[in-house]
Design a protein around this motif. Structure first.
Motif, PDB file in Angstrom:
ATOM      1  N   THR A 228       0.849  -1.204   0.000  1.00 10.69           N
ATOM      2  CA  THR A 228       0.000   0.000   0.000  1.00 10.69           C
ATOM      3  C   THR A 228       0.875   1.241   0.000  1.00 10.69           C
ATOM      4  N   LYS A 247      -6.165   8.973  -3.625  1.00 11.05           N
ATOM      5  CA  LYS A 247      -6.987   7.945  -2.968  1.00 11.05           C
ATOM      6  C   LYS A 247      -7.065   6.706  -3.857  1.00 11.05           C
ATOM      7  N   ARG A 249      -8.355   2.496  -4.105  1.00 10.31           N
ATOM      8  CA  ARG A 249      -9.232   1.504  -3.477  1.00 10.31           C
ATOM      9  C   ARG A 249      -8.577   0.134  -3.558  1.00 10.31           C
ATOM     10  N   TYR A 250      -8.771  -0.644  -2.518  1.00  8.00           N
ATOM     11  CA  TYR A 250      -8.311  -2.028  -2.530  1.00  8.00           C
ATOM     12  C   TYR A 250      -9.236  -2.820  -3.456  1.00  8.00           C
ATOM     13  N   SER A 258     -14.500  -4.817  -5.329  1.00 19.20           N
ATOM     14  CA  SER A 258     -13.980  -4.669  -3.971  1.00 19.20           C
ATOM     15  C   SER A 258     -13.547  -6.046  -3.448  1.00 19.20           C
ATOM     16  N   GLY A 264     -16.223  -1.828   0.997  1.00 19.71           N
ATOM     17  CA  GLY A 264     -15.141  -1.242   0.208  1.00 19.71           C
ATOM     18  C   GLY A 264     -14.082  -0.684   1.147  1.00 19.71           C
ATOM     19  N   TYR A 266     -10.205   1.624   1.358  1.00 25.90           N
ATOM     20  CA  TYR A 266      -9.478   2.668   0.644  1.00 25.90           C
ATOM     21  C   TYR A 266      -8.240   3.091   1.427  1.00 25.90           C
ATOM     22  N   GLN A 268      -5.470   6.450   1.392  1.00 26.43           N
ATOM     23  CA  GLN A 268      -5.494   7.825   0.885  1.00 26.43           C
ATOM     24  C   GLN A 268      -4.305   8.591   1.436  1.00 26.43           C
ATOM     25  N   SER A 285     -18.440   6.687   5.936  1.00 30.12           N
ATOM     26  CA  SER A 285     -17.095   6.101   5.972  1.00 30.12           C
ATOM     27  C   SER A 285     -16.493   6.124   7.360  1.00 30.12           C
ATOM     28  N   TYR A 332     -13.084   2.599   5.251  1.00 30.58           N
ATOM     29  CA  TYR A 332     -13.960   1.571   4.686  1.00 30.58           C
ATOM     30  C   TYR A 332     -15.407   2.043   4.741  1.00 30.58           C
ATOM     31  N   ARG A 335     -19.835   1.289   0.156  1.00 27.07           N
ATOM     32  CA  ARG A 335     -19.975   1.784  -1.212  1.00 27.07           C
ATOM     33  C   ARG A 335     -20.261   0.690  -2.256  1.00 27.07           C
TER      34      ARG A 335
END
Ligand code: 1HN
Length: 349
Positions: A228, A247, A249-250, A258, A264, A266, A268, A285, A332, A335
């Motif tokens: 990451t 940002k 997303r995984y 996802s 989801g 993320y 950032q 979130s 997370y 989303r």
């Protein structure tokens, strides 16, 4: 004859008497609740809130003296949204908790239809095992336990290990789809060596005949922080998005979806001093500050966050993030659920 054609609107008392008469028959008038049922814009009781890590850690260590991991099954303090007290949730659809495992302890193997994620916060020497494979938990690692996969945790090191748990518990409860069972043994047998899943599925390559559909969870159950970090560092020389900074997303590398269908996640990066423009979206979130410090302006609420602090931003509330020192945020949300149902919206100002 219809009285309404020549009388005034029936008195409130007459309406209330009517509501009372139909109530025993499990009937209730829509017109009294319609605007609350179908709000003009999302209205959740969830509030913006922050949990300071030093205080969380103190309370968690105190819990460590009061109950063993074995007795608790999972020694976790739930982060309850102040607007949703008593509901074991941090947003309308998601759960958050901070889990502690002390040296020598085991959290026994079980599985459930609720999906879980872990974000490792503090300490080293613990492992988590998912369907027969262990992974050593290192700070910043993002680890998933997809629905109905057996999982157990253990600490073979000499320091307390703490991580954030994120689960879709309220969502699964809402759908009436919750099942769980304990495994036959407390600790799963090791079926594959550590790193096996990452090697097979996590290096931009896949087993040649491997195929998944969009709702299948990924076989990559650990996203090491080293990767990451490298991804965020690799794009840090570019131009940050004015609303999001950098940002990412995984994803499930086999599908691009996802990692798990209901949650989801993320990571950032905000450069030192960076301020995002006002942004809102329909997914609430949960954020954890992995590096640096800053402030989140959520509507009228200012949340000042430091290392390991956790904060929640409810649906559709305008968010502006301000980095003090350069910040790395994990987050997370639900989303992916909203997107697959055609509900997700965002607004950039
Ligand atoms: C669970 O299985 C874990 O495996 C953590 O660590 C928190 C909260 C509710 C239900 C199951 C874990 C949980 C949980």
């Amino acid at each position: 004859m219809n009285r309404m054609t020549h009388d005034a609107v029936p008195a409130q008392a007459e309406r209330r008497a009517f509501y009372q008469r139909i109530d025993p028959h499990h009937l209730t008038p829509l017109w009294e609740v319609l605007s609350a049922l179908v709000p003009k814009t999302p209205s959740t009781r969830a509030q913006a809130a922050l949990w300071s890590y030093p205080q969380l850690r103190d309370y968690l260590m105190e819990a460590g003296r009061l109950i063993s991991a074995a007795e608790a099954e999972r020694r976790v303090l739930i982060l309850e949204n102040p607007g949703l007290r008593g509901q074991s949730r941090i947003t309308q659809s998601l759960y958050a908790g901070l889990q502690l495992i002390l040296p020598g302890e085991v959290a026994p193997a079980h599985r459930h239809t609720q999906s879980a994620l872990r974000l490792v916060v503090d300490g080293q020497g613990a492992y988590t095992a998912v369907d027969g494979e262990r992974t050593t938990m290192r700070r910043g690692d993002f680890i998933i336990t997809p629905a109905w996969t057996f999982h157990d945790h253990g600490n073979e090191g000499d320091e307390p290990v703490i991580w954030l748990d994120g689960l879709d518990i309220p969502l699964v409860e809402f759908l009436g789809a919750g099942f769980q069972e304990k495994a036959g043994a407390e600790v799963q047998n090791v079926a594959r060596p550590e790193g096996d899943a990452l090697a097979r599925y996590g290096h931009n390559m896949l087993p040649v005949d491997f195929a998944q559909t969009a709702s299948d969870p990924t076989r990559v159950f650990v996203y090491p922080y080293t990767q990451t970090r490298a991804a965020l560092d690799g794009i840090a020389g570019g131009t940050p998005d004015p609303h999001l900074g950098f940002k990412l997303r995984y994803v499930n590398p086999a599908t691009g979806a996802s990692p798990m269908p209901t949650i989801g996640a993320y990571a950032q990066q905000l450069p030192a001093g960076f301020e995002t423009r006002s942004y809102r979206c329909t997914d609430s979130s949960i954020y954890l500050c992995l590096e640096g410090e800053g402030a989140a302006q959520v509507g009228d609420t200012t949340l000042n966050f430091g290392l390991n602090d956790i904060f929640v931003v409810p649906s559709w509330q305008p968010l502006q993030l301000q980095a003090g020192r350069a910040c790395t945020l994990f987050s997370y949300s639900d989303r992916p659920v909203q997107q697959v149902l055609g509900l997700w919206r965002e607004q950039r100002e």
